[in-house]
Design an enzyme around this catalytic site. Sequence first.
Site, PDB file in Angstrom:
ATOM      1  N   GLY A  28       0.848  -1.185   0.000  1.00 10.26           N
ATOM      2  CA  GLY A  28       0.000   0.000   0.000  1.00 10.26           C
ATOM      3  C   GLY A  28       0.880   1.230   0.000  1.00 10.26           C
ATOM      4  N   SER A  29       0.271   2.408   0.105  1.00 10.24           N
ATOM      5  CA  SER A  29       1.042   3.650  -0.005  1.00 10.24           C
ATOM      6  C   SER A  29       2.131   3.754   1.061  1.00 10.24           C
ATOM      7  CB  SER A  29       0.099   4.847   0.102  1.00 10.24           C
ATOM      8  OG  SER A  29      -0.678   4.736   1.291  1.00 10.24           O
ATOM      9  N   GLU A  31       3.966   1.611   2.308  1.00 15.32           N
ATOM     10  CA  GLU A  31       5.092   0.673   2.139  1.00 15.32           C
ATOM     11  C   GLU A  31       5.918   0.993   0.894  1.00 15.32           C
ATOM     12  OE1 GLU A  31       1.806  -0.678   2.504  1.00 15.32           O
ATOM     13  OE2 GLU A  31       2.289  -0.215   4.583  1.00 15.32           O
ATOM     14  N   GLU A  50      -3.561 -10.066   2.946  1.00 14.84           N
ATOM     15  CA  GLU A  50      -2.530 -10.125   3.983  1.00 14.84           C
ATOM     16  C   GLU A  50      -2.568 -11.432   4.766  1.00 14.84           C
ATOM     17  OE1 GLU A  50      -4.494  -7.587   3.344  1.00 14.84           O
ATOM     18  OE2 GLU A  50      -3.293  -5.778   3.124  1.00 14.84           O
ATOM     19  N   HIS A  73       0.265  -3.949   4.905  1.00 13.08           N
ATOM     20  CA  HIS A  73      -0.117  -2.558   4.708  1.00 13.08           C
ATOM     21  C   HIS A  73      -0.836  -2.003   5.939  1.00 13.08           C
ATOM     22  CE1 HIS A  73      -1.447   1.134   3.077  1.00 13.08           C
ATOM     23  NE2 HIS A  73      -2.703   0.783   2.941  1.00 13.08           N
ATOM     24  N   HIS A 278     -10.125 -30.215  23.252  1.00  9.34           N
ATOM     25  CA  HIS A 278     -11.022 -29.507  22.336  1.00  9.34           C
ATOM     26  C   HIS A 278     -12.435 -29.467  22.921  1.00  9.34           C
ATOM     27  CE1 HIS A 278     -12.386 -28.893  17.858  1.00  9.34           C
ATOM     28  NE2 HIS A 278     -12.514 -27.805  18.578  1.00  9.34           N
ATOM     29  N   GLY A 399      -6.126 -24.112  14.711  1.00  6.46           N
ATOM     30  CA  GLY A 399      -7.525 -24.384  14.394  1.00  6.46           C
ATOM     31  C   GLY A 399      -8.137 -23.307  13.511  1.00  6.46           C
TER      32      GLY A 399
END
Length: 522
Positions: A28-29, A31, A50, A73, A278, A399
């Site tokens: 993005g801008s 980066e 991402e 970003h 779990h 998970g």
Amino acid sequence: MFQGQSVREQFLDWAREKGLTRFFGNPGSTELTMFRDFPDDFDYVMSLHEGCAVAMADGYAQARRAPALINLHSAAGVGNAMGTIFTAFRNGTPLIITAGQQSRSILLHDPFLHSDRAAELVRPHIKYAIEPARAQDVPAAIAKAWQIALTAPMGPVFVSIPADDWDQTAEPWTGRPAPLSVAAGDVTALAEALAASANPVIVAGGEVDRSGAWDALVALAEASGAPVWHAPLEGRIGFPQSHAQFAGILPADPGGIRETFAGHDLILVVGTRAFTYHIEGPKPFAPEAPLFQISDSAEMLAAAVSGQGILGDIKRTLEALLASTNFRSSRAQSRDVGARAEPSFTREGPITLPYLLHTLNRLRDPASAIVEEAPTSRGDLPVYLPIDRPDQFFTCASGGLGFGLAASVGVAMARPDVRTIALIGDGSAMYGIQSLHAAAREKSNLLVLVFNNGRYAALDGFASKFQLHTTVGCDLAGLDFVKLAEAQGVAAERVDAAEALEDVLARGLAAAGPMLIEVMLP
Ligand SMILES: Cc1ncc(C[n+]2csc(CCOP(=O)(O)OP(=O)(O)O)c2C)c(N)n1
Ligand SMILES: [Mg+2]
């Protein structure tokens, strides 16, 4: 030595020295300045989301046994990636995650894209997070983060970097950090207890594989004659599943675990939790037999239901145990647990999961890596597609769906010489389907099998454990994975008859470049 360099050049020199020349990300801008004059010996893998960038880097890092670089970003990109950052944290994968931030000169005025808590956003599921106080601290902050990521227990780290930092002039940088190593734990009491035990049992976990302790654990199992259960819901496999002493996958409920250990007089848990639950169950949770647990994570040891933790590098600790003079016992060696389920399947009509896994196992290169995110296939995997080598099986330890497909692209990038095979449920595939685009661009040596049963079958199965008769939102009918693959430049076929399966799989395994096979399952 670095006078006259920019912060960017100083960082890139360091990254090059550490072999970190590949970025996974989604730009993005904020980066763009990071990649000004991007050197030819670096490359950037575009992920389209991402969450996929982090999972792809995770697979790549695990398969290479080396850390990986990610660039996200700003706060929104980090937010998109939070699920797979959580997974990387549970996987224990050393990932160096950077994210852009607005330029320092306008931060006071709360600019567009700005987060005033960029480093806090990723906490608590990160080992270390910082937005350096000065531009000149950025390279050292990344190096410090890298050191923390690589120190056991490994995990992802995060550095937020304002966009105007990269063009600042660097300062000389001394005292560059090196990775820290962890010694063996104290095995005296365990060696004595093992020697005195008449009927010990071992529980292996994914950390055995991650820490390179596979051979050491096999040696310990054979020397002690103990059956080896594997912990459930692990990101990797820590013991060969065709081994005569492999007893199966441990249940994930307290009652089932206590029952499994009935009759044993010593439990040794290596490289996993004691224990992974779990679903709940009746107290007491702790099994009756004395328990020892080996891990490089104090937190994992502290979470145990009972017993004595041994904190140390897993491989070194097992080697110390094997070398211990107290260790030898008079028990019979290498007992066959004999509890293995017999493979059975039909070769006609609709494709069944056992036939699919069995056929794939017969046709695949034994060196191929398997990446799995197909929840209801898990029970059949050790029987029909046993994993017998270290570093060959990857799934998420959290998970959190949305890891597998992207991770398989990363694994395939790390292992271009052998076909990587991804086993992905139809539901799971849709959490990161755009990863196929990167597979096409990178010409990955990857076969993706989508197990299309038209639903979130795992939730149907789980519902009965909560006394539910129906579920909501679990029907996925109407997805066309051949079109979804072809639309992104990946060749694809669909198969729904057992008679046709072998030919399709053979084509998929031999194809040059990525291919997706949509397997229709009942
Ligand atoms: C990010 C995330 N969202 C939701 C879930 C809950 N969940 C667990 S299993 C499952 C179904 C997965 O479906 P599929 O990949 O088709 O596999 P199947 O259950 O059909 O074998 C879901 C939605 C999850 N684990 N992770
Ligand atoms: Mg499904």
